[in-house]
Design a protein around this motif. Structure first.
Motif, PDB file in Angstrom:
ATOM      1  N   ASN A 423      42.673 -29.937  36.921  1.00 24.53           N
ATOM      2  CA  ASN A 423      42.704 -30.413  38.311  1.00 24.53           C
ATOM      3  C   ASN A 423      41.308 -30.645  38.870  1.00 24.53           C
ATOM      4  N   VAL A 424      40.405 -31.114  38.020  1.00 26.77           N
ATOM      5  CA  VAL A 424      39.062 -31.458  38.448  1.00 26.77           C
ATOM      6  C   VAL A 424      38.927 -32.975  38.405  1.00 26.77           C
ATOM      7  N   SER A 425      38.232 -33.540  39.354  1.00 23.66           N
ATOM      8  CA  SER A 425      38.126 -34.989  39.452  1.00 23.66           C
ATOM      9  C   SER A 425      37.422 -35.584  38.240  1.00 23.66           C
ATOM     10  N   ALA A 426      37.777 -36.815  37.942  1.00 22.56           N
ATOM     11  CA  ALA A 426      37.202 -37.511  36.792  1.00 22.56           C
ATOM     12  C   ALA A 426      35.742 -37.857  37.051  1.00 22.56           C
ATOM     13  N   ILE A 427      35.003 -37.990  35.970  1.00 23.75           N
ATOM     14  CA  ILE A 427      33.637 -38.488  36.039  1.00 23.75           C
ATOM     15  C   ILE A 427      33.626 -39.945  35.588  1.00 23.75           C
ATOM     16  N   GLN A 428      32.533 -40.643  35.861  1.00 17.85           N
ATOM     17  CA  GLN A 428      32.414 -42.051  35.509  1.00 17.85           C
ATOM     18  C   GLN A 428      31.176 -42.259  34.649  1.00 17.85           C
ATOM     19  N   LEU A 429      31.233 -43.262  33.797  1.00 12.40           N
ATOM     20  CA  LEU A 429      30.084 -43.579  32.957  1.00 12.40           C
ATOM     21  C   LEU A 429      28.851 -43.871  33.808  1.00 12.40           C
ATOM     22  N   SER A 430      29.057 -44.506  34.945  1.00 14.25           N
ATOM     23  CA  SER A 430      27.942 -44.861  35.824  1.00 14.25           C
ATOM     24  C   SER A 430      27.261 -43.645  36.451  1.00 14.25           C
ATOM     25  N   ASP A 431      27.889 -42.454  36.323  1.00 13.30           N
ATOM     26  CA  ASP A 431      27.290 -41.233  36.871  1.00 13.30           C
ATOM     27  C   ASP A 431      26.088 -40.761  36.049  1.00 13.30           C
ATOM     28  N   PHE A 432      25.911 -41.304  34.840  1.00 11.56           N
ATOM     29  CA  PHE A 432      24.917 -40.760  33.913  1.00 11.56           C
ATOM     30  C   PHE A 432      23.950 -41.858  33.488  1.00 11.56           C
ATOM     31  N   SER A 433      22.698 -41.624  33.759  1.00 12.44           N
ATOM     32  CA  SER A 433      21.680 -42.635  33.504  1.00 12.44           C
ATOM     33  C   SER A 433      21.026 -42.514  32.136  1.00 12.44           C
TER      34      SER A 433
END
Length: 524
Positions: A423-433
């Motif tokens: 129940n934790v929100s998804a992360i996105q590829l754009s979150d990581f540089s």
């Protein structure tokens, strides 16, 4: 090393249970001894296999995977700590241990006892005529594969803790006088044998067992341990491939939210969930290879919660890392009603209720609930102890792919599988540089997912090795652990905390060794 018997081959078969001291409050197995002229049937081969499995708990409810190993892998980390009066444990937690620490000695002895039993059983099984006694050759190879998997697991642990260790693959029947005092063998050479054993194991182990036989090694267990070894060595493509083989086979998955999710996964009665790839089984059920219980439950919780011993307190800072909606936080004590009526809660700055509740006492630590302790004074915990879990496989593949390619869609998807289940929100590829930012996120996520499962020390060392291209494996260990020490001056840059000191009992018993081998492993 005083853990081998000679000159006659012996295999240890579980036959009865004798009570031991109330310090452990558990049951300890005793063994009958037979030689190869007595043990000639396939069922005797299975008995030998079970004797090796039983060594996972070794000498009682705290032995090896039932407790002591976790003290070596979790105490010197940034998550688990210990009470000031826990004697040998406080030395591990505060990095003041030396070669005489009893837990270090006990784990060394447990590992090499398992290796000795594995060698004896391998010899015994090799002598048995399976086909002539109505059993298939495939069953014989499976028994050998189980034994070799367990030997590989023991050597993986030994090399993780000490690096170079003696390498013995002989039964007592083949011992020579020179084998009495074995020299240290280079870690890379020992790892070559681990790979050989695990390749054999993955070829001959089954995909699965009936539910009542969970706790026996499967093909995925061998693949998962191989992946773990490749991760340690920085062989990222091999690690990613092994994890991918497990995922593609489809035998394992995450316990879904509709099934109770991660909290239900660790329920005391959850015996055979297919998220657990390999466990130390704690049960008197069929197939339990004589391991009746462990003491994790009573060790993990405090007295005022359920009359536990509270020997595995967890830093309040760790509780604060969880999103309040993260179901994994329910596996920690944040606020609870004590036996004597007070409300025990963490301060608000650490995610607790602070002083907002009447009659409250602010907690100095949180405590883990992954090993449920049911019923007051019930020393015996019958929940299985996780050794390889499917979520670990997903996170290892995500990490390996990031090391190979930098941030990528598959790594993000794998991490999201683990997070969204809780129940934790998804992360996105754009979150990581960069590779570095995703690497740091993965290691933080591994802490949230795998705390108190014996992985954190290895993770911190691998994190530092990756972050510095091998130049400083202790970079992250120092960054994360040193600020939590009661006295930061305890930390010494002259000590290689990636390796434990060799036990003094072994140095005194083995003429191939001397005290100089511990130079740089303890404070002078």
């Amino acid at each position: 090393m005083n853990y081998y018997v000679k000159p006659t081959l012996y295999v240890f078969l579980l036959c009865s249970f004798l009570p031991i001291s109330c310090e452990n409050g558990l049951q300890e197995e005793s063994y009958s001894v037979f030689d190869e002229t007595t043990l000639t049937k396939p069922e005797n081969g299975l008995q030998g296999v079970r004797g090796v499995y039983a060594a996972l708990r070794d000498n009682g409810g705290n032995g090896y995977y039932a407790g002591y190993l976790h003290q070596l892998t979790e105490y010197p980390s940034d998550i688990v700590t210990t009470k000031p009066d826990s004697r040998q444990g406080i030395q591990l937690d505060q990095l003041t241990y030396d070669a005489s620490n009893s837990i270090i000695n006990d784990v060394w002895a447990s590992i090499f006892r398992l290796i000795s039993r594995a060698n004896e059983s391998e010899y015994l099984i090799g002598k048995i005529d399976y086909t002539g006694n109505g059993e298939s050759e495939e069953v014989k190879m499976q028994h050998l594969a189980e034994v070799r998997f367990l030997r590989a697991l023991a050597y993986y642990d030994a090399t993780s803790l000490w690096g170079d260790v003696p390498l013995n693959l002989k039964s007592s029947a083949d011992f020579t006088e020179a084998d009495e005092n074995p020299p240290l063998v280079a870690q890379a050479t020992v790892e070559e044998q681990i790979v050989i054993d695990l390749q054999y194991a993955q070829e001959h182990l089954p995909l699965s067992y009936p539910a009542e036989l969970n706790g026996r090694a499967t093909k995925a267990a061998a693949q998962g341990l191989l992946a773990r070894l490749y991760m340690r060595r920085g062989e990222w493509q091999k690690a990613a491939d092994k994890c991918g083989e497990i995922i593609t086979a489809g035998e394992y998955d995450l316990r879904a939210p509709g099934e109770g999710g991660v909290v239900a996964l660790f329920d005391n009665m959850n015996r055979s969930d297919n998220e657990f790839i390999f466990v130390m089984k704690s049960s008197s059920e069929p197939g339990s290879y004589g391991i009746l219980s462990n003491s994790f439950g009573i060790q993990s919780v405090p007295w005022d919660y359920n009359r536990g011993w509270g020997n595995f307190p967890i830093h309040r800072e760790f509780y604060a890392k969880f999103n309040p909606q993260d179901q994994r936080r329910q596996l920690l004590l944040g606020t609870y009603k004590a036996l004597y009526g007070q409300i025990i809660t963490l301060p608000k700055e650490f995610g607790g209720e602070g002083g907002s509740l009447p009659d409250t006492v602010q907690a100095q630590f949180t405590f883990g609930l992954k090993y449920p302790h049911v019923n007051n004074y019930n020393y015996a915990g019958y929940n299985n102890v996780s050794i390889i879990r499917y979520s670990d496989i997903l996170l290892m593949r995500a990490e390996a792919l990031n090391e190979l390619n930098g941030p990528n869609d598959e790594s993000i998807s794998l991490i999201d599988d683990v997070r969204e289940r809780s129940n934790v929100s998804a992360i996105q590829l754009s979150d990581f540089s960069s590779k570095e930012t995703l690497r740091d996120f993965i290691f933080d996520e591994r802490g949230l997912e795998l705390f108190m499962e014996g992985r954190r020390r290895d993770d911190l060392i691998r994190w530092g090795r990756s972050a510095t291209n091998g130049a400083d494996p202790l970079l992250k260990f120092k960054e994360k652990v040193k600020p939590l020490l009661r006295d930061q001056n305890t930390y010494s840059d002259a000590v290689n905390y990636a390796l434990y000191p060799y036990p003094i009992q072994e140095i005194q018993a083995n003429t191939s060794l001397d005290i100089s081998i511990n130079q740089g492993r303890v404070r002078q």
